[in-house]
Design an enzyme around this catalytic site. Structure first.
Site, PDB file in Angstrom:
ATOM      1  N   ASP A 286       1.263  -0.889   0.094  1.00  0.00           N
ATOM      2  CA  ASP A 286      -0.256   0.164   0.186  1.00  0.00           C
ATOM      3  C   ASP A 286       0.531   1.230  -0.156  1.00  0.00           C
ATOM      4  OD1 ASP A 286      -2.278   1.405   0.222  1.00  0.00           O
ATOM      5  OD2 ASP A 286      -2.813   1.002   2.235  1.00  0.00           O
ATOM      6  N   CYS A 326      -5.990   4.586  -4.317  1.00  0.00           N
ATOM      7  CA  CYS A 326      -5.423   3.052  -3.804  1.00  0.00           C
ATOM      8  C   CYS A 326      -7.148   2.824  -4.544  1.00  0.00           C
ATOM      9  CB  CYS A 326      -6.363   2.947  -2.138  1.00  0.00           C
ATOM     10  SG  CYS A 326      -4.886   3.294  -1.259  1.00  0.00           S
ATOM     11  N   HIS A 387     -11.198  -2.104   1.485  1.00  0.00           N
ATOM     12  CA  HIS A 387     -10.658  -0.433   0.867  1.00  0.00           C
ATOM     13  C   HIS A 387     -12.073  -0.468  -0.747  1.00  0.00           C
ATOM     14  CE1 HIS A 387      -8.952   3.705   1.321  1.00  0.00           C
ATOM     15  NE2 HIS A 387     -10.407   4.286   1.643  1.00  0.00           N
TER      16      HIS A 387
END
Length: 829
Positions: A286, A326, A387
């Site tokens: 990430d 993201c 997410h």
């Protein structure tokens, strides 16, 4: 009970004229002659010398009584089942040397007398189910021998050049390598004739076979009389024909075609054989910068496990994310589609999902590779960050949950790790919301005090009701501002196992050990069946939660410590594969969701990643630093170790690659923007399947690239770029990320043009005066963009204002709201 007709059918040979005799070689034992220990020539492995078997010969062989030896058993020790339609006349009729895996052993005397000259070609009945041991032995033997010709494939090797007359490598295990004929014998001369025949382009392909005795992943596996194993890929004749000359000189490229035959370069290659399909371990960091890894040039942050993964596999140097933040990047990764097609973008600055209690998320009608592989019998798991949304209408409908998108098992954060999870000074939303609440509180409080003073001094008349309401509003704003940090920690920072919240809020110092434990448990539970495991690391996103073991160990502060801890975690996961015996059957992939965050700075400390020579970073839709990410594939024995590919590829390409290897096909009812990377990884094709790739920032097209294959040029066109702050800087400092639209972006007319093949840092923009092809490139890219826009359809926006605000009734909570607090991990809090 026999296998289906598609798996076991009868095998006969057509009458195919070949040069030289088809006499099987002798099995000379104990001669001590070093000349008799050499392997066969390359042409003898790649081409098939087929002997015409007349009806009379078949009848004679059928009348010969077979002795009760291992010659009558299959590879797995089972008796050859005649009811499956095996051609018994082609089974061995003579004695079998012990330990020879059922192959015929001929004495020197028999060979001199020509006793074997008229024997039919012996074949062994293989099990109709996939024999992975056979595949492993084949690949191991081919690869070990192929090292003799490594330099012929562009790699250094200890042996002299390998051509039509070079040394060949045996495909059998080292303990059972048959000797070759000595020089000067008729058989040696015959070998030279066969090499000449092979060099002329002769090839026996799947079209020359009438029926198939054994099919492995829809690929024919058969045993001619020579003690070498031949694999003729059905349906891949064109590939073999186009490559036959090169394969005759390069065993490793022949190995690539062999592997392609085994794993199936066509979508249905492994459709009916679960045992022949690989496992998948997908690892995603990430916010990791491509310049933070040793294998990509960093020599100060220690990443030995990732570097070893690159040495043992294939490394991509132009691997690109579909978005620079993201949520849209991960949506594209899972679906193989630009996030614009699924509505996972916005147009108002809400670039990612802002709350776990928001209504937006990956739509249920989107198809992930996990959903497809689950239908093919795979165990599918996601451990780590999601997410991509959770609920739609209630706090437990879980319409966007990973289990609703093809995953059997989920453990991790439904949302994302943030600085707000630990009240960090670098805040994603808490600090901004507190400032707004404080301003509102001050305004309302000032209004309430003003009215109160007016009433007390009799300067105003009327009821006290407005004063009371303003006072209550001020108190509510102050209380909300005071407890906002704690609310965010409980609302967004929690762990789930499947549909159950197990820890709310998270105890971060044990999160790393919990994730590793969950990965190990998943691998142990599913090692007897094909699986797909997506490990989505919480590292290296701020606030860079790092255990004490790694704090202060890096030369790059907390970010370096966190990166080295993630590398250690990856090493532990790969070690678990080794301990469970899953290494050779598992395709491992490592990447990042986008580039490093340059704006993650606090005073003189940098808490974001480094993107190497590439301009820009996280949040910048077009610049290379925001979208160029690591890309590493490892599959021992299948993908060539140490291979580096400088071709444009995308995270979206993982979708069709995984789907095809898993034995299925990509959906035909929608546009799939990814391309199967397997031919590129194996080396059976030289160029990327992408001619054009587009780069969006929210729903705004910022840039596009064109790979001009004929000239080897890689063009990049920028339509819009962010305006860096302060002027002359390389990022938008003072903001979380650069904006996609508004007055802080620059629109270029004509667009900026870069030649990434010569200027990968995008430092020198080309002009019509400096580049003769300027207008041609602009016109070509403009036509490609127009064609792309014609394929776009309406998609409900998931990240807009309506779907991206906190809704209390959607908030996941393990207790009565707002008392969301629990610990079900079995550890003391």
């Amino acid at each position: 009970m026999g296998p289906p007709a598609s798996l076991a059918r009868r095998l006969y040979f057509k009458d195919i004229p070949v040069l030289g005799s088809c006499k099987p070689p002798p099995a000379v034992q104990g001669t001590g002659d070093p000349k008799r220990t050499r392997g066969f020539d390359t042409s003898q492995r790649l081409r098939t010398c087929v002997q015409k078997n007349t009806s009379k010969q078949r009848n004679q062989a059928a009348d010969t009584k077979r002795p009760e030896t291992s010659a009558n058993t299959g590879i797995r020790g089972q008796e050859a089942p005649t009811e499956w339609g095996l051609n018994e006349s082609l089974l061995p009729a003579g004695p079998v040397r012990p330990g020879s895996s059922g192959r015929l052993a001929y004495s020197n005397e028999e060979h001199k007398q020509g006793a074997c000259a008229n024997r039919p070609w012996p074949r062994r009945p293989l099990s109709a189910q996939p024999n992975l041991l056979l595949v492993r032995q084949l690949l191991a033997g081919a690869w070990k021998g192929g090292s003799r010709c490594a330099h012929a494939c562009g790699r250094p090797g200890p042996q002299p050049p390998c051509g039509p007359s070079g040394r060949a490598f045996p495909l059998w295990p080292q303990t059972d390598v048959p000797p070759a004929w000595p020089r000067g014998t008729p058989s040696s001369q015959e070998g030279r004739r066969r090499r000449q025949h092979a060099a002329s382009g002769a090839l026996v392909s799947g079209s020359d076979l009438k029926d198939i005795d054994v099919t492995l992943a829809n690929r024919t596996v058969w045993w001619p009389g020579e003690p070498t194993l031949h694999i003729v890929p059905g349906g891949s004749d064109a590939l073999l024909t186009s490559r036959r000359r090169e394969l005759a000189h390069c065993p490793r490229k022949w190995l690539a075609v062999t592997v392609g035959a085994l794993v199936g370069l066509t979508p249905s290659a492994c459709g009916d054989l679960p045992g022949s399909r690989p496992n998948f371990l997908l690892l995603m960091a990430d916010d990791l910068g491509i310049g933070d890894l040793g294998c990509y040039g960093n020599n100060t942050i220690r990443t030995p496990n990732i570097d070893r993964l690159a040495r043992d596999g294939v490394m991509l140097t132009q691997h690109l994310a579909a978005a620079s933040v993201c949520t849209p990047s991960r949506a594209a990764f899972l679906t193989g589609r630009y996030p614009l097609r699924s509505g996972m973008v916005s147009s108002n600055g809400y670039r990612v999902l802002q709350w776990a209690g928001a209504a937006g998320g990956l739509p249920a009608n989107e198809t992930t590779f996990a959903k497809i592989l689950k239908e093919r019998g795979y165990a599918t798991g996601l451990i780590g960050k999601w997410h991509l949304g959770l609920n739609c209408e209630s706090s437990n409908d879980h319409c966007h949950h990973p289990l609703n998108h093809g995953f059997d098992h989920f453990y991790g954060m439904p949302f994302s790790l943030m600085g707000d999870c630990i009240h960090w000074e670098l805040s994603e939303k808490r600090a901004g919301m507190e400032r707004k609440l404080n301003v509102c509180f001050q305004i309302v409080a000032f209004a309430a005090l003003t009215l109160t003073a007016g009433k007390l001094t009799h300067l105003t008349s009327g009821s006290w009701t407005p004063v009371i309401w303003l006072t209550l509003a001020a108190m509510l704003l102050f209380t909300t501002s005071y407890f906002l940090g704690a609310l965010i920690v409980h609302a967004d920072c929690f762990l789930m196992r499947n549909h159950t919240i197990t820890e709310q809020p998270m105890r971060f110092q044990r999160t790393t050990s919990l994730i590793l434990k969950e990965v190990s448990s998943f691998l142990q539970r599913n090692k007897q069946r094909p699986f797909l495991l997506f490990v989505s690391f919480l590292h290296v996103h701020t606030p860079l939660i790092t255990t004490e073991k790694f704090r202060g160990k890096s030369a790059h502060g907390l970010y370096g410590d966190n990166t080295e801890e993630m590398d250690w975690m990856l090493g532990k996961i790969v070690d678990t594969l080794d301990m469970e015996g899953l290494t050779n059957s598992t395709l491992v992939y490592f990447t990042s969701d986008h580039g490093g965050a340059l704006e993650s700075q606090l005073r003189n400390d940098q808490y974001g990643g480094w993107n190497g020579i590439y301009k820009g970073g996280k949040g910048m839709g077009g610049w290379e630093g925001g979208i160029r990410v690591p890309g590493i594939f490892r599959w021992p024995g299948v993908l060539p170790a140490g291979r580096v590919i400088h071709e444009p590829t995308s995270l979206m390409d993982v979708f069709p690659t995984v789907v095809h290897l898993g034995g299925s096909e990509v959906p035909q009812d929608r546009v799939i923007d990814g391309r199967d990377m397997l031919p590129l990884l194996l080396g059976t094709t030289e160029h990327s399947a992408h001619d054009f790739l587009l780069h969006y920032c929210e729903n705004f097209l910022h840039a596009a690239r064109w790979y001009q294959r004929d000239g080897g040029r890689l063009w990049k066109v920028h339509y819009t770029t962010p305006v860096f702050q302060p002027r002359g800087a390389g990022a938008c400092y003072g903001k979380a990320v650069c904006p996609c639209s508004g007055d802080r972006v620059a629109h270029h007319q004509p667009p900026l043009l870069f030649d990434l093949s010569r200027d990968p840092a995008e430092a020198h923009a080309l002009t019509p005066d400096t580049e003769p092809c300027f207008q041609q490139v602009m016109d070509t890219v403009a036509r490609a963009v127009a064609r792309h826009r014609q394929t776009l359809g309406p998609a409900p926006p998931q990240l807009g204002a309506l779907g991206n605000v906190w809704r209390p009734w959607l908030q996941p909570c393990c207790g009565p709201f707002p008392l969301c607090r629990c610990d079900r991990e079995g550890h003391p809090a």
